[in-house]
Design a protein around this motif. Structure first.
Motif, PDB file in Angstrom:
ATOM      1  N   THR A  38       0.835  -1.113  -0.013  1.00 16.41           N
ATOM      2  CA  THR A  38      -0.114   0.011  -0.081  1.00 16.41           C
ATOM      3  C   THR A  38       0.982   1.392   0.035  1.00 16.41           C
ATOM      4  OG1 THR A  38      -0.314  -0.107   2.380  1.00 16.41           O
ATOM      5  CG2 THR A  38      -2.038  -1.144   1.260  1.00 16.41           C
ATOM      6  N   PHE A  39       2.122   1.216   0.433  1.00 16.73           N
ATOM      7  CA  PHE A  39       2.849   2.256   0.449  1.00 16.73           C
ATOM      8  C   PHE A  39       3.431   2.969  -1.112  1.00 16.73           C
ATOM      9  CE2 PHE A  39       7.517   3.994   0.668  1.00 16.73           C
ATOM     10  CZ  PHE A  39       6.888   5.371   1.190  1.00 16.73           C
ATOM     11  N   PHE A  40       3.955   1.953  -1.714  1.00 16.30           N
ATOM     12  CA  PHE A  40       4.461   2.087  -3.080  1.00 16.30           C
ATOM     13  C   PHE A  40       3.374   2.732  -3.917  1.00 16.30           C
ATOM     14  CE2 PHE A  40       7.938  -0.402  -1.226  1.00 16.30           C
ATOM     15  CZ  PHE A  40       9.158   0.437  -1.312  1.00 16.30           C
ATOM     16  N   LYS A  41       3.297   4.069  -4.232  1.00 19.68           N
ATOM     17  CA  LYS A  41       2.238   4.304  -5.034  1.00 19.68           C
ATOM     18  C   LYS A  41       3.090   5.542  -6.238  1.00 19.68           C
ATOM     19  CE  LYS A  41      -1.093   2.239  -3.413  1.00 19.68           C
ATOM     20  NZ  LYS A  41      -1.815   1.114  -4.211  1.00 19.68           N
ATOM     21  N   THR A  42       3.736   6.562  -5.524  1.00 20.32           N
ATOM     22  CA  THR A  42       4.259   7.543  -6.390  1.00 20.32           C
ATOM     23  C   THR A  42       5.800   7.508  -6.729  1.00 20.32           C
ATOM     24  OG1 THR A  42       4.692   9.117  -4.614  1.00 20.32           O
ATOM     25  CG2 THR A  42       2.388   9.133  -5.376  1.00 20.32           C
ATOM     26  N   THR A  43       6.412   8.246  -7.601  1.00 19.59           N
ATOM     27  CA  THR A  43       7.781   8.365  -8.015  1.00 19.59           C
ATOM     28  C   THR A  43       8.534   8.581  -6.531  1.00 19.59           C
ATOM     29  OG1 THR A  43       7.406   9.123 -10.153  1.00 19.59           O
ATOM     30  CG2 THR A  43       9.305   9.424  -9.190  1.00 19.59           C
ATOM     31  N   SER A  44       7.788   9.492  -5.757  1.00 21.01           N
ATOM     32  CA  SER A  44       8.599  10.047  -4.590  1.00 21.01           C
ATOM     33  C   SER A  44       8.614   8.684  -3.447  1.00 21.01           C
ATOM     34  CB  SER A  44       7.728  11.026  -3.970  1.00 21.01           C
ATOM     35  OG  SER A  44       8.325  11.334  -2.603  1.00 21.01           O
ATOM     36  N   ASP A  45       7.527   8.013  -3.546  1.00 23.14           N
ATOM     37  CA  ASP A  45       7.640   6.745  -2.581  1.00 23.14           C
ATOM     38  C   ASP A  45       8.799   5.750  -3.150  1.00 23.14           C
ATOM     39  OD1 ASP A  45       5.240   7.902  -1.434  1.00 23.14           O
ATOM     40  OD2 ASP A  45       3.848   6.465  -2.763  1.00 23.14           O
ATOM     41  N   PHE A  46       8.758   5.520  -4.229  1.00 24.09           N
ATOM     42  CA  PHE A  46       9.899   4.610  -4.767  1.00 24.09           C
ATOM     43  C   PHE A  46      11.181   5.034  -4.426  1.00 24.09           C
ATOM     44  CE2 PHE A  46       6.389   2.459  -7.170  1.00 24.09           C
ATOM     45  CZ  PHE A  46       6.556   1.153  -7.070  1.00 24.09           C
ATOM     46  N   GLN A  47      11.202   6.437  -4.764  1.00 21.56           N
ATOM     47  CA  GLN A  47      12.653   7.151  -4.406  1.00 21.56           C
ATOM     48  C   GLN A  47      12.932   6.952  -2.868  1.00 21.56           C
ATOM     49  OE1 GLN A  47      14.874   9.678  -6.755  1.00 21.56           O
ATOM     50  NE2 GLN A  47      15.588   8.010  -5.590  1.00 21.56           N
ATOM     51  N   GLN A  48      12.129   6.892  -2.020  1.00 23.69           N
ATOM     52  CA  GLN A  48      12.493   6.825  -0.614  1.00 23.69           C
ATOM     53  C   GLN A  48      12.573   5.371  -0.340  1.00 23.69           C
ATOM     54  OE1 GLN A  48       9.946   8.741   2.613  1.00 23.69           O
ATOM     55  NE2 GLN A  48       8.500   9.145   0.705  1.00 23.69           N
ATOM     56  N   GLY A  49      12.039   4.320  -0.948  1.00 22.27           N
ATOM     57  CA  GLY A  49      12.323   2.806  -0.952  1.00 22.27           C
ATOM     58  C   GLY A  49      13.681   2.723  -1.528  1.00 22.27           C
ATOM     59  N   VAL A  50      14.070   3.368  -2.534  1.00 21.73           N
ATOM     60  CA  VAL A  50      15.550   3.230  -3.120  1.00 21.73           C
ATOM     61  C   VAL A  50      16.369   3.553  -2.144  1.00 21.73           C
ATOM     62  CG1 VAL A  50      17.115   3.300  -5.113  1.00 21.73           C
ATOM     63  CG2 VAL A  50      14.844   2.827  -5.600  1.00 21.73           C
ATOM     64  N   ASN A  51      16.235   4.706  -1.663  1.00 25.55           N
ATOM     65  CA  ASN A  51      17.021   5.453  -0.673  1.00 25.55           C
ATOM     66  C   ASN A  51      17.448   4.576   0.595  1.00 25.55           C
ATOM     67  OD1 ASN A  51      17.260   7.525  -2.424  1.00 25.55           O
ATOM     68  ND2 ASN A  51      16.003   8.899  -0.974  1.00 25.55           N
ATOM     69  N   ALA A  52      16.201   3.749   1.150  1.00 22.42           N
ATOM     70  CA  ALA A  52      16.353   3.007   2.236  1.00 22.42           C
ATOM     71  C   ALA A  52      17.212   1.705   1.928  1.00 22.42           C
ATOM     72  CB  ALA A  52      14.844   2.485   2.549  1.00 22.42           C
ATOM     73  N   ILE A  53      17.487   1.505   0.564  1.00 20.15           N
ATOM     74  CA  ILE A  53      18.317   0.177   0.229  1.00 20.15           C
ATOM     75  C   ILE A  53      19.749   0.812   0.508  1.00 20.15           C
ATOM     76  CG2 ILE A  53      18.996  -1.548  -1.385  1.00 20.15           C
ATOM     77  CD1 ILE A  53      16.571  -0.756  -2.766  1.00 20.15           C
ATOM     78  N   TYR A  54      20.137   2.005  -0.002  1.00 15.02           N
ATOM     79  CA  TYR A  54      21.359   2.430   0.129  1.00 15.02           C
ATOM     80  C   TYR A  54      21.596   2.492   1.716  1.00 15.02           C
ATOM     81  CZ  TYR A  54      21.800   3.878  -4.923  1.00 15.02           C
ATOM     82  OH  TYR A  54      21.836   3.908  -6.265  1.00 15.02           O
ATOM     83  N   VAL A 122      10.905  -2.901  -3.370  1.00 14.54           N
ATOM     84  CA  VAL A 122      10.806  -2.102  -4.665  1.00 14.54           C
ATOM     85  C   VAL A 122      10.741  -2.793  -5.655  1.00 14.54           C
ATOM     86  CG1 VAL A 122      12.245  -0.452  -5.952  1.00 14.54           C
ATOM     87  CG2 VAL A 122      12.397  -0.257  -3.587  1.00 14.54           C
ATOM     88  N   LEU A 123      11.474  -4.063  -6.177  1.00 12.75           N
ATOM     89  CA  LEU A 123      11.375  -5.048  -6.958  1.00 12.75           C
ATOM     90  C   LEU A 123       9.924  -5.500  -7.230  1.00 12.75           C
ATOM     91  CD1 LEU A 123      15.084  -6.360  -6.890  1.00 12.75           C
ATOM     92  CD2 LEU A 123      14.076  -4.708  -8.641  1.00 12.75           C
ATOM     93  N   ASP A 124       9.221  -5.840  -6.196  1.00 12.30           N
ATOM     94  CA  ASP A 124       8.259  -6.305  -6.055  1.00 12.30           C
ATOM     95  C   ASP A 124       6.876  -5.389  -6.565  1.00 12.30           C
ATOM     96  OD1 ASP A 124       8.888  -8.825  -4.969  1.00 12.30           O
ATOM     97  OD2 ASP A 124       7.871  -8.532  -3.148  1.00 12.30           O
ATOM     98  N   GLN A 125       7.055  -4.185  -6.211  1.00 13.76           N
ATOM     99  CA  GLN A 125       5.994  -3.252  -6.586  1.00 13.76           C
ATOM    100  C   GLN A 125       6.184  -2.493  -8.085  1.00 13.76           C
ATOM    101  OE1 GLN A 125       3.300  -3.160  -5.006  1.00 13.76           O
ATOM    102  NE2 GLN A 125       4.020  -4.811  -3.594  1.00 13.76           N
ATOM    103  N   ILE A 126       7.413  -2.382  -8.532  1.00 14.28           N
ATOM    104  CA  ILE A 126       7.897  -1.518  -9.467  1.00 14.28           C
ATOM    105  C   ILE A 126       7.270  -1.621 -10.885  1.00 14.28           C
ATOM    106  CG2 ILE A 126      10.072  -2.737 -10.063  1.00 14.28           C
ATOM    107  CD1 ILE A 126       9.831   1.090  -9.741  1.00 14.28           C
ATOM    108  N   ASP A 127       7.122  -2.829 -11.122  1.00 18.58           N
ATOM    109  CA  ASP A 127       6.385  -3.022 -12.560  1.00 18.58           C
ATOM    110  C   ASP A 127       5.336  -2.731 -12.895  1.00 18.58           C
ATOM    111  OD1 ASP A 127       8.995  -4.176 -13.281  1.00 18.58           O
ATOM    112  OD2 ASP A 127       8.501  -6.212 -12.912  1.00 18.58           O
ATOM    113  N   ALA A 128       4.372  -2.657 -11.653  1.00 18.76           N
ATOM    114  CA  ALA A 128       3.196  -2.298 -11.931  1.00 18.76           C
ATOM    115  C   ALA A 128       2.758  -0.885 -11.502  1.00 18.76           C
ATOM    116  CB  ALA A 128       2.042  -3.243 -11.022  1.00 18.76           C
ATOM    117  N   ALA A 129       3.873  -0.206 -11.268  1.00 16.37           N
ATOM    118  CA  ALA A 129       3.625   1.280 -10.608  1.00 16.37           C
ATOM    119  C   ALA A 129       3.329   2.174 -11.719  1.00 16.37           C
ATOM    120  CB  ALA A 129       5.172   1.601 -10.146  1.00 16.37           C
TER     121      ALA A 129
END
Length: 490
Positions: A38-54, A122-129
C-alpha cells in the motif's frame, strides 16, 4: 533529496513488514502502519524505497562498522589492538577462533538481509507502478544492483545462503533453505546484467550523484566473473567499463570532501552531524586510544589496525604507503607515540560513530587490475601496450610512483599472477578486498597460517579449508532447525 545526506526515512517504518530470511531479524510495525503493497504509489515513494536500500549499507551492521571486521581484520592486512580479554569477539575474528554466536557474524548476516528485503520491496512493486518509465528503469536498476552487491558479499563470506528474491511472510521465511553457491552466483549475474541495461551512464541531476550507474553494474559484474574464474566473460565486460580514470593523486581519493570523483564506480557515502546519525565508526574504531589530530584530542579503539606485515608489503617509494597508514601518531600536541593506524578514513566525527568519510567499494584501479588478471588468465602475453595485461597493471603502478613491471621480471603467467595479487593488496588496502583475494587466489590458508605464526607467534588453530567460510549465525540455525536444508558450515 541528496543521496549523501539521505536519512533513515520515515518510509522505512512503513516497509519493516518485509522479512529477512528468518523471524529473529524481523521488527513488525504496529498494524496501523502501511504495508509495502500500500505504500508504494508515487515516484517519491519509490525514491524513498530505493534510498532505504542505500541506507541499509550505511548501517553499523554493514559498511558503517561491522563489515571490515570480517573482510579486513580476518586477513593479514589488519588486526585489533588487544587480542586478549578486552578484544573479545573482535579478537575471535582476528585469530580464527570465532564461535557461531559471534555478534559480528550475526550483524553482517542480518544487515545484509535487511538491505535485500528493502530491495525486494521495491522490485515487487515497481513493474505495476504508475510512474514514468525512465524512473521505473532507474529504480529497478538500482535495486537489482544493490541486491546483487549484498549477495556477492554474503556468498563469499558464508557460502550457501538463502536466495530470497521477493518479499516473504514470516512463515515463508522459516521455510527458506541455503541455496547452492552456483544458484546464488547465477542470480547475482542476472541482476547485474539487467541493471547494466537499465541504469544511466551518468546522472545529470546533482542530487543523484553517487547513485549506481551502468558502469557500476558492469564493473561489479566483471569482478563477479573474475571471482568465478570466468575469464573470457570478465575480460569482455571489463573492457566496456568506460568514462573513468585514475586520479593523479592517490591520497585525494580519501578526502572526505571528495567521496565522488572520476575514479569511483561505487562508494558508500556517509554524512556526519545529522540527527539521527548518518555517519560511520571508521575514525572512532581505527585511531589510537589517545590521538591528537588537527589541534583536537580524540580517543579511539585502534581496531582494524595495519599489521607489521602490510607495512612491509609496500615497495620503497610507493606513494600509497603514507596515504594509507602511519606507524606513529601524536598523543598530544608535543608527544609522538608508535603504533600503526589506518589513515584513509581520517574524518573526525561529530560524535562517537559519526564520521563522514566515504567507503570506496569499487574503483577504476580495481577495474584495471581485474582486467590485467583476466587477460593473463586467458593467456600470458609479453606485450606491454596500453590495452594489455602489462599495460593495465602498470597504469596503477605509475600513479603510485613505481617503475613498470617488465616481461623480463614477469616472464610467465604464474609470475604475472603473483604480481597482480601483490599489487591488489597495497592498492586496495583497507577497502575490504584482501580476505576475498586470499580466498580466490587459493592462498588464504597458507598465508594466514604463516601470518598467525609470524605476527602473533601462534601455531593454533590449524587452518583447514572449512575456515575459508564463516559459520552461519547460530540464531539462524536454531530458528530454522532443519539440518537437511539449513545446515551449519563444517
Amino acid at each position: 533529496m541528496q543521496l549523501n545526506i539521505t536519512k533513515a526515512i520515515a518510509g522505512l517504518s512503513l516497509v519493516t513488514v518485509i522479512t529477512s530470511c528468518s523471524k529473529n531479524f524481523i521488527n513488525l510495525p504496529p498494524v496501523s502502519n502501511q504495508t509495502t503493497a500500500t505504500f508504494f504509489k508515487t515516484t517519491s515513494d519509490f525514491q524513498q524505497g530505493v534510498n532505504a536500500i542505500y541506507d541499509g549499507l550505511q548501517n553499523t551492521r554493514s559498511y558503517g562498522k561491522s563489515a571490515y571486521y570480517l573482510m579486513e581484520v580476518r586477513s593479514d592486512n589488519t588486526d585489533i589492538l588487544d587480542r586478549g580479554a578486552l578484544g573479545g569477539v573482535a579478537s575471535q575474528i582476528d585469530l580464527f577462533t570465532e564461535t557461531t554466536t559471534n555478534p559480528f557474524l550475526t550483524d553482517v548476516y542480518a544487515g545484509a538481509y535487511l538491505t535485500i528485503s528493502r530491495a525486494n520491496a521495491v522490485l515487487d512493486q515497481i513493474d505495476a507502478a504508475a510512474i514514468p518509465d525512465s524512473s521505473k528503469k532507474q529504480f529497478r536498476g538500482e535495486a537489482l544492483f544493490l541486491r546483487a552487491f549484498v549477495y556477492f558479499d554474503l556468498v563469499r563470506l558464508y557460502g550457501k545462503v538463502p536466495l530470497v528474491t521477493r518479499v516473504e511472510t514470516t512463515t515463508e521465511s522459516l521455510n527458506d533453505k541455503r541455496n547452492e553457491v552456483t544458484e546464488v552466483y547465477a542470480q547475482i549475474e542476472k541482476d547485474l546484467q539487467s541493471a547494466a541495461t537499465l541504469l544511466p551512464a551518468v546522472y545529470t541531476n546533482v542530487n543523484d550523484y553517487g547513485r549506481v550507474t551502468a558502469g557500476s553494474a558492469n564493473g561489479l559484474l566483471g569482478k563477479v566473473y573474475v571471482t568465478e574464474k570466468k575469464w573470457n566473460d570478465a575480460a569482455t565486460v571489463l573492457k566496456n567499463v568506460n568514462g573513468y580514470t585514475l586520479l593523479a593523486d592517490y591520497a585525494a581519493l580519501y578526502n572526505p570532501a571528495a567521496g565522488l570523483n572520476a575514479e569511483v564506480l561505487f562508494t558508500i557515502r556517509f554524512k556526519k552531524g545529522l540527527n539521527p546519525s548518518e555517519g560511520n565508526y571508521y575514525f572512532t574504531d581505527m585511531v589510537p586510544f589517545s590521538f591528537y589530530y588537527n589541534g583536537v584530542a580524540y580517543g579511539g579503539s585502534n581496531n582494524n589496525r595495519p599489521t607489521h606485515d602490510i607495512v612491509s608489503a609496500y615497495e620503497a617509494g610507493d606513494k600509497r604507503l603514507i596515504a594509507s597508514l602511519d606507524t606513529v601518531s601524536y598523543k598530544n600536541a608535543t608527544t609522538t607515540q608508535p603504533g600503526n593506524y589506518v589513515k584513509k578514513y581520517l574524518d573526525p566525527p561529530g560524535a562517537t560513530g559519526d564520521g563522514g568519510s566515504s567507503f570506496p567499494v569499487l574503483r577504476y584501479a580495481d577495474i584495471l587490475l581485474l582486467q590485467a588478471e583476466a587477460l593473463n588468465e586467458q593467456a600470458y602475453s609479453a606485450a606491454t601496450g596500453a590495452n594489455t595485461a602489462f599495460g593495465f597493471l602498470n597504469q596503477v603502478r605509475r600513479r603510485a610512483g613505481l617503475a613498470d613491471k617488465t616481461p623480463a621480471e614477469l616472464p610467465n603467467q604464474a609470475s604475472f599472477r603473483d604480481a597482480v595479487f601483490a599489487e591488489r593488496r597495497v592498492e586496495l588496502a583497507f577497502e575490504n578486498n584482501r580476505w576475498f583475494d586470499l580466498v580466490r587466489y587459493s592462498k588464504g590458508l597458507a598465508i594466514m597460517q604463516a601470518h598467525l605464526k609470524n605476527e602473533y607467534n601462534l601455531t593454533t588453530p590449524a587452518l583447514t579449508p572449512a575456515r575459508l567460510l564463516f559459520p552461519i549465525p547460530q540464531s539462524e540455525i536454531d530458528i530454522h532447525n532443519d539440518p537437511a536444508n539449513f545446515p551449519q558450515n563444517p
